[in-house]
Design a protein around this motif. Structure first.
Motif: not given
Length: 164
Positions: A99-103, A109-125
């Motif tokens: 459904s739209r909500r599930e999507r 969730q994927r965006a949050r995981e990607r952001y956390m990965r970048l955060q760990e690598q020190g690439k985010t602002e």
């Protein structure tokens, strides 16, 4: 010995029946016919259970039909027929029919995981700002430690001079 103002029943003491007496049907609390009725009731329950288990085994083979369908065989082209699905097909269907909500939830969730990965690598602002702040704090702490050591050395030198 006198019993006082309230005399109660002439039987004086209460008689309680034990669990064994209750099960045996010899207790005064229930009538003797109760044991017979209880035995008949238990037999009825066992018979019903056996009949239900036989019916369930028959029902597993055939789908239960409602109303007149049980009496008359009807071919309705619009009727949805139950489909048998294999386990490997179930997973594929579930992932495609979100459904739209599930999507949206999965995307978040994927965006949050990607952001956390970048955060760990020190690439985010934000990570860069945090690292800069940490470097500044480390530098201040090192300077404070050097200053304390110098003050301590100066005090020790004063004490040595005072002793001489």
């Amino acid at each position: 010995m006198g019993r006082g103002k309230f005399k109660g029943k002439p039987t004086r003491e209460r008689v309680f029946s034990s669990a064994a007496e209750i099960l045996a049907g010899t207790s005064a609390a229930r009538p003797k016919s109760f044991k017979k009725k209880e035995a008949e009731y238990e037999e009825d329950i066992e018979e019903e259970y056996e009949e239900e288990s036989e019916e369930e085994s028959e029902d597993e083979c055939d789908v239960k039909k409602k109303g007149h369908e049980a009496l008359i065989e009807v071919e309705n082209p619009n009727r949805a027929k139950p489909k048998t699905l294999k386990a490997k097909d179930l997973d594929a269907i579930k992932t495609t029919e979100l459904s739209r909500r599930e999507r949206e939830e999965l995307e978040k969730q994927r965006a949050r995981e990607r952001y956390m990965r970048l955060q760990e690598q020190g690439k985010t602002e934000q990570a860069r700002k945090d690292l800069d702040r940490l470097a500044l704090i480390r530098q201040q702490r090192e300077e404070a430690a050097k200053k304390r050591e110098e003050e301590k050395a100066a005090r020790d030198a004063k004490k040595v001079d005072a002793r001489k």
